[in-house]
Design a protein around this motif. Structure first.
Motif, PDB file in Angstrom:
ATOM      1  N   MET A 165       0.830  -1.206   0.000  1.00  0.00           N
ATOM      2  CA  MET A 165       0.000   0.000   0.000  1.00  0.00           C
ATOM      3  C   MET A 165       0.867   1.259   0.000  1.00  0.00           C
ATOM      4  SD  MET A 165      -3.006  -0.907  -0.330  1.00  0.00           S
ATOM      5  CE  MET A 165      -4.015  -2.386  -0.279  1.00  0.00           C
ATOM      6  N   PRO A 166       0.370   2.400  -0.528  1.00  0.00           N
ATOM      7  CA  PRO A 166      -0.983   2.574  -1.065  1.00  0.00           C
ATOM      8  C   PRO A 166      -1.103   2.091  -2.518  1.00  0.00           C
ATOM      9  CG  PRO A 166       0.216   4.646  -1.163  1.00  0.00           C
ATOM     10  CD  PRO A 166       1.149   3.645  -0.542  1.00  0.00           C
ATOM     11  N   MET A 167      -2.281   1.593  -2.862  1.00  0.00           N
ATOM     12  CA  MET A 167      -2.578   1.200  -4.249  1.00  0.00           C
ATOM     13  C   MET A 167      -3.978   1.666  -4.611  1.00  0.00           C
ATOM     14  SD  MET A 167      -1.175  -2.655  -4.937  1.00  0.00           S
ATOM     15  CE  MET A 167      -1.993  -2.722  -6.529  1.00  0.00           C
ATOM     16  N   ASP A 168      -4.192   1.899  -5.910  1.00  0.00           N
ATOM     17  CA  ASP A 168      -5.528   2.224  -6.385  1.00  0.00           C
ATOM     18  C   ASP A 168      -6.433   1.019  -6.099  1.00  0.00           C
ATOM     19  OD1 ASP A 168      -6.812   4.069  -9.029  1.00  0.00           O
ATOM     20  OD2 ASP A 168      -7.802   2.263  -8.288  1.00  0.00           O
ATOM     21  N   PRO A 169      -7.592   1.226  -5.501  1.00  0.00           N
ATOM     22  CA  PRO A 169      -8.468   0.097  -5.145  1.00  0.00           C
ATOM     23  C   PRO A 169      -8.884  -0.757  -6.338  1.00  0.00           C
ATOM     24  CG  PRO A 169      -9.302   2.163  -4.219  1.00  0.00           C
ATOM     25  CD  PRO A 169      -8.146   2.519  -5.091  1.00  0.00           C
ATOM     26  N   ASP A 170      -8.774  -0.211  -7.552  1.00  0.00           N
ATOM     27  CA  ASP A 170      -9.181  -0.986  -8.728  1.00  0.00           C
ATOM     28  C   ASP A 170      -8.008  -1.657  -9.448  1.00  0.00           C
ATOM     29  OD1 ASP A 170     -12.038  -0.567  -8.620  1.00  0.00           O
ATOM     30  OD2 ASP A 170     -11.580   1.540  -9.036  1.00  0.00           O
ATOM     31  N   ASP A 171      -6.784  -1.469  -8.943  1.00  0.00           N
ATOM     32  CA  ASP A 171      -5.634  -2.183  -9.507  1.00  0.00           C
ATOM     33  C   ASP A 171      -5.580  -3.585  -8.917  1.00  0.00           C
ATOM     34  OD1 ASP A 171      -4.801  -0.231 -11.171  1.00  0.00           O
ATOM     35  OD2 ASP A 171      -3.229   0.555  -9.840  1.00  0.00           O
ATOM     36  N   HIS A 208     -10.320  -2.505  -0.898  1.00  0.00           N
ATOM     37  CA  HIS A 208      -9.759  -2.880  -2.189  1.00  0.00           C
ATOM     38  C   HIS A 208     -10.803  -3.621  -3.020  1.00  0.00           C
ATOM     39  CE1 HIS A 208      -6.115  -2.693  -4.555  1.00  0.00           C
ATOM     40  NE2 HIS A 208      -6.563  -3.779  -5.143  1.00  0.00           N
ATOM     41  N   ARG A 209     -10.842  -3.310  -4.326  1.00  0.00           N
ATOM     42  CA  ARG A 209     -11.943  -3.847  -5.140  1.00  0.00           C
ATOM     43  C   ARG A 209     -11.520  -4.924  -6.133  1.00  0.00           C
ATOM     44  NH1 ARG A 209     -13.991   1.717  -4.588  1.00  0.00           N
ATOM     45  NH2 ARG A 209     -12.740   2.378  -6.354  1.00  0.00           N
ATOM     46  N   ARG A 210     -10.214  -5.050  -6.431  1.00  0.00           N
ATOM     47  CA  ARG A 210      -9.809  -6.030  -7.447  1.00  0.00           C
ATOM     48  C   ARG A 210      -8.845  -7.039  -6.827  1.00  0.00           C
ATOM     49  NH1 ARG A 210      -8.698  -6.153 -13.080  1.00  0.00           N
ATOM     50  NH2 ARG A 210      -9.108  -8.350 -13.530  1.00  0.00           N
TER      51      ARG A 210
END
Ligand SMILES: [Zn+2]
Ligand SMILES: [Zn+2]
Length: 355
Positions: A173-179, A202-204
């Protein structure tokens, strides 16, 4: 106290009688109510790690002495404490999660509550008796965390599988929640990692395993995609699933095969966090390390700060529970053998008879 102990490496656990410890100094004695059965217990039981071409590393050479009550995912009730633990808010009967990754207690890392990075690790259930017993001795009160309203069997798993994945994910982290974040392994750790990622928003989440049943469980737990790791084109299928080279992998298996396909799938600036203890080795193409500016980083369990943070997240209700199977403590050996045979989805948590 009774203990279900490793008496001889690779042989069935034996129920034995050991002197019940009397706490001194800052020590706290608890009566064990819950003890999670973790995959790393299998390595301790086998007594060695596979270091690939470097051979085997024996746990006895690292100071592990038998008989040993394994078990490092422990919840128990406070029984008594040493004189120096007075005034720390302890009360008889309090239920507490035990932080097991204790060190020497005096070095800079221990004092900074990074006990798991202490050079002289004395982890409970590895170098000292752990939770496969009626009682457990804890070095000091700060290694105890209040589970509050959490289910105690679930709370026990946070002491190892919970903070192990939480600490590994923090390294990405941090990462884009969709990556996409790729999780290799959909056993106890894999499901816990999915739960933590979801709690962090996180979404993906891409889950990879060799078992269709485990991938099914990963889907049910919230993985958005799954990749079957059987066959030899795993890297290509992984990249196709992720829509290109991968930026973040947590390898919860960490064997020669998984490390290879995970490393090969990394894109520029990608990061591979190695957590599992399956064993083997990874040979790195050195120019690619530089040209792709990739990071390969190890992660070993977690620290007390992470355990408290994770319990707080769980108490907020954002952490979906992993599947738990409860069994009596006396079934420690058969539970371990079922884990060894790959027959466990989620976690087996051993419970004291009265729970
Ligand atoms: Zn563990
Ligand atoms: Zn230390």
């Amino acid at each position: 106290m009774r203990a279900w102990a490793v008496v001889e490496t690779g042989k069935p656990l034996q129920e034995i009688e050991l002197p019940t410890p009397v706490p001194t100094g800052r020590q706290v004695l608890l009566e064990v109510t819950h003890a999670g059965v973790c995959h790393s217990d299998l390595h301790i039981w086998e007594g060695e790690y596979d270091l690939g071409s470097r051979g085997k590393m024996k746990l006895s050479d690292r100071g592990v002495k038998l008989p040993l009550a394994m078990g490092h995912e422990t919840v128990g009730r406070v029984v008594s404490w040493g004189p120096e633990a007075e005034g720390q808010g302890l009360e008889v009967g309090q239920t507490r999660i035990v932080f097991p990754w204790v060190g020497c207690g005096t070095c800079a890392r221990c004092r900074a509550e990074e006990d798991n990075m202490c050079a002289n690790g004395r982890s409970l259930g590895v170098f000292q008796n752990g939770g496969y017993a009626t009682h457990i001795l804890v070095p000091e009160p700060r290694h105890l965390v209040d589970p509050g309203t959490l289910d105690h069997a679930l709370a026990a798993t946070y002491a190892c599988s919970g903070i192990t994945v939480y600490s590994a994910i923090n390294k990405l982290m941090p990462m884009d929640p969709d990556d996409p974040i790729v999780l290799v392994g959909a056993g106890g750790l894999g499901l816990q990692a999915i739960a933590v990622l979801k709690a962090l928003g996180h979404r993906r989440i891409v889950s990879v395993d060799v078992s269709a049943e485990k991938l099914e469980a990963a889907k049910a737990a919230g993985a958005t995609d799954t990749v079957d790791a059987r066959g030899d084109d795993v890297t290509a299928r992984l990249m196709a699933t992720c829509g290109g080279p991968v930026m973040a992998v947590v390898d919860l298996v960490n064997g020669s095969a998984t490390a290879r396909f995970a490393f090969d799938a990394l894109g520029k600036g990608g990061k591979l966090v190695q957590v599992g203890l399956f064993g083997g080795e990874l040979s790195l193409p050195l120019p690619l390390m530089a040209m792709k500016a990739v990071t390969v980083q190890g992660s070993y369990v977690g620290n007390p700060k992470e355990l408290r943070a994770l319990v707080k997240i769980a108490q907020g209700g954002a952490l979906p529970p992993i599947p738990i199977t409860r069994e009596p403590l006396a079934h420690a050996d058969s539970a371990l053998m079922r884990l060894r045979a790959g027959q466990v989805t989620g976690r087996i948590v051993l419970t004291a008879q009265a729970v």
